[in-house]
Enzyme design. Structure first.
Site, PDB file in Angstrom:
ATOM      1  N   LYS A  78      47.743  35.212  44.772  1.00 18.16           N
ATOM      2  CA  LYS A  78      46.486  35.525  45.446  1.00 18.16           C
ATOM      3  C   LYS A  78      46.049  34.413  46.390  1.00 18.16           C
ATOM      4  CE  LYS A  78      45.085  39.517  43.801  1.00 18.16           C
ATOM      5  NZ  LYS A  78      44.148  40.537  44.208  1.00 18.16           N
ATOM      6  N   ASP A 107      38.621  40.019  39.526  1.00 17.57           N
ATOM      7  CA  ASP A 107      38.955  39.999  38.103  1.00 17.57           C
ATOM      8  C   ASP A 107      39.589  38.658  37.769  1.00 17.57           C
ATOM      9  OD1 ASP A 107      41.433  40.496  39.321  1.00 17.57           O
ATOM     10  OD2 ASP A 107      41.100  42.648  39.097  1.00 17.57           O
TER      11      ASP A 107
HETATM   12  C1  LIG Z   1      48.287  38.559  39.238  1.00 21.00           C
HETATM   13  C2  LIG Z   1      48.007  39.807  39.948  1.00 21.00           C
HETATM   14  N1  LIG Z   1      49.022  40.637  40.236  1.00 21.00           N
HETATM   15  C3  LIG Z   1      48.816  41.799  40.887  1.00 21.00           C
HETATM   16  C4  LIG Z   1      47.553  42.192  41.271  1.00 21.00           C
HETATM   17  C5  LIG Z   1      47.380  43.490  41.970  1.00 21.00           C
HETATM   18  O1  LIG Z   1      47.008  43.340  43.289  1.00 21.00           O
HETATM   19  P1  LIG Z   1      46.229  44.512  44.040  1.00 21.00           P
HETATM   20  O2  LIG Z   1      44.862  44.587  43.460  1.00 21.00           O
HETATM   21  O3  LIG Z   1      46.269  44.109  45.446  1.00 21.00           O
HETATM   22  O4  LIG Z   1      46.992  45.764  43.760  1.00 21.00           O
HETATM   23  C6  LIG Z   1      46.463  41.347  41.000  1.00 21.00           C
HETATM   24  C7  LIG Z   1      45.114  41.704  41.409  1.00 21.00           C
HETATM   25  O5  LIG Z   1      44.145  41.077  41.078  1.00 21.00           O
HETATM   26  C8  LIG Z   1      46.695  40.142  40.317  1.00 21.00           C
HETATM   27  O6  LIG Z   1      45.695  39.311  40.013  1.00 21.00           O
END
Ligand SMILES: Cc1ncc(COP(=O)(O)O)c(C=O)c1O
Length: 382
Positions: A78, A107
């Protein structure tokens, strides 16, 4: 029996079909983000870890795992999107960064990235977290100088709350999810995520390419960015693209089934905290509606298995520290391993070279320790 569902996307683009001209993510947008992110202090590509014994055990030719734990010290991919979007928001202003406040709902990981970007580029930051975001994750955001406010309800409620407060105070929402009338910032976020795809392509053995990519999805921004990057690069040879979601937060699965965005309501409870989203991002949907070949919805138990399996590898594979969300791609592979009737239509067999996006490490070290029984350092030292 543990729940696993799979849906083949009836509207998936045919294998030879080019990337849609109308799609929002562009090669130029990805290239610009790569140039910018590479210029930041501490930039280094994250490793693409080869897991031959695991591939063998699952009857696949190869599994390569893009391990985002080391990304800018933030422990998740992120760092790429939120911080890049903060940079772009500030570049569009004609006033000093110190007079600007950015905000978002999170989150955990996205908020950490926005807070880090705000600190790096010198603006203020207020982050909204919902009821079930762990205190460990909230604290990690505060460490980057942001104010954290906790609000009632789920992630989608926090998104609405952040938008309301921003309107009242003149703050800039740096959200990773887009909706009607709000596209520029989440588009920047998604172009930032493309750095991961770019690196993976450069790290893949020369002349080869993944045949399959499994990507976990919350609002789908990550999945859409990876899907678009590979589609733009590999065109007709683009890999089969599989979305992974928790069974109770399977908004993209349901949207693909319905042929239009479909929301999931309720608590969205799952250990895969980063995936507890009930509404697909509009921009993500515009790519995934035809770019996703399939969606898999999995029980939390598979996610916990994946975390443990990566921590205690067999057959000489290296140990990997993955959070509950980060290991979700492998969790889906493990789930499909028990269901040959789902593997066959995906051609997921001995020829398959799978790319997994290890999107996070131990973003909450306490939770990680509870799942694995050891901390990250012990796992990596073993
Ligand atoms: C560690 C991690 N992987 C994947 C995702 C999924 O990303 P997206 O919300 O863009 O689908 C998130 C989203 O917060 C995340 O924190």
């Amino acid at each position: 029996m543990r729940e696993v569902r799979m849906l083949l996307n009836r509207r998936a683009a045919a294998r030879g079909q080019a990337y849609p001209m109308s799609a929002p993510l562009t090669a130029a947008g990805f290239a610009k983000a790569v140039r910018e992110v590479r210029s930041w202090p501490g930039y280094a590509p994250t490793p693409l870890v080869v897991l031959p014994a695991l591939a063998d055990a699952l009857g696949l030719a190869a599994i390569r795992y893009k391990d985002e734990r080391g990304r800018f010290g933030l422990k998740s991919f992120k760092a790429l999107g939120g911080a890049y979007a903060v940079r772009r928001v500030l570049a569009r202003q004609n006033r000093p960064a110190a007079e600007v406040t950015v905000t978002c709902a999170t989150d955990g990981n996205h908020g950490r990235s926005v807070a880090w970007g705000a600190q790096l580029f010198g603006c203020s930051c207020v982050i909204f977290v919902h009821a079930t975001v762990s205190e460990g994750r909230a604290e990690a955001i505060r460490r980057y100088g942001a104010e954290v406010r906790r609000v009632k309800g789920n992630y989608d409620d926090a998104v609405r709350h952040a938008a309301g407060e921003a309107g009242r105070h003149g703050w800039y929402v740096v959200s990773d999810t887009s909706y009607e009338g709000y596209r520029d910032v989440p588009l920047d976020v998604m172009h930032g995520y493309g750095v991961m795809a770019e690196e993976s392509m450069a790290q893949w053995p020369a002349g080869g390419a993944p045949t399959h990519i499994f990507v976990q999805a919350g609002v789908g921004a990550l999945a859409a960015a990876i899907c678009a990057s590979f589609w733009l690069r590999w065109r007709k040879r683009r890999p089969r693209f599989v979305i992974v979601e928790p069974v109770r937060a399977d908004c993209i699965y349901r949207s693909l089934e319905a042929g239009r965005p479909a929301a999931v309501h309720g608590g969205l409870e799952t250990v895969m905290a980063g995936l507890a989203c009930g509404e697909v991002s509009q921009l993500a949907w515009e790519v995934l509606a035809t770019g996703a070949d399939a969606a898999v919805a999995i029980d939390d138990a598979f996610a916990l298995d994946a975390v443990r399996r990566l921590a205690s590898p067999r057959g000489g594979d290296p140990a990997i520290v993955a959070g509950e969300t980060g290991g979700a791609g492998l969790a889906a592979l493990l789930a499909l391993g028990e269901r040959p009737e789902f593997r066959a239509p995906l051609a997921l067999g001995p020829q398959a070279e799978v790319l997994l996006l290890g999107s996070e490490g131990d973003t909450d070290p306490e939770i990680y320790r509870r799942i694995v029984g050891r901390g990250a350092e012990e796992v990596l030292a073993a």
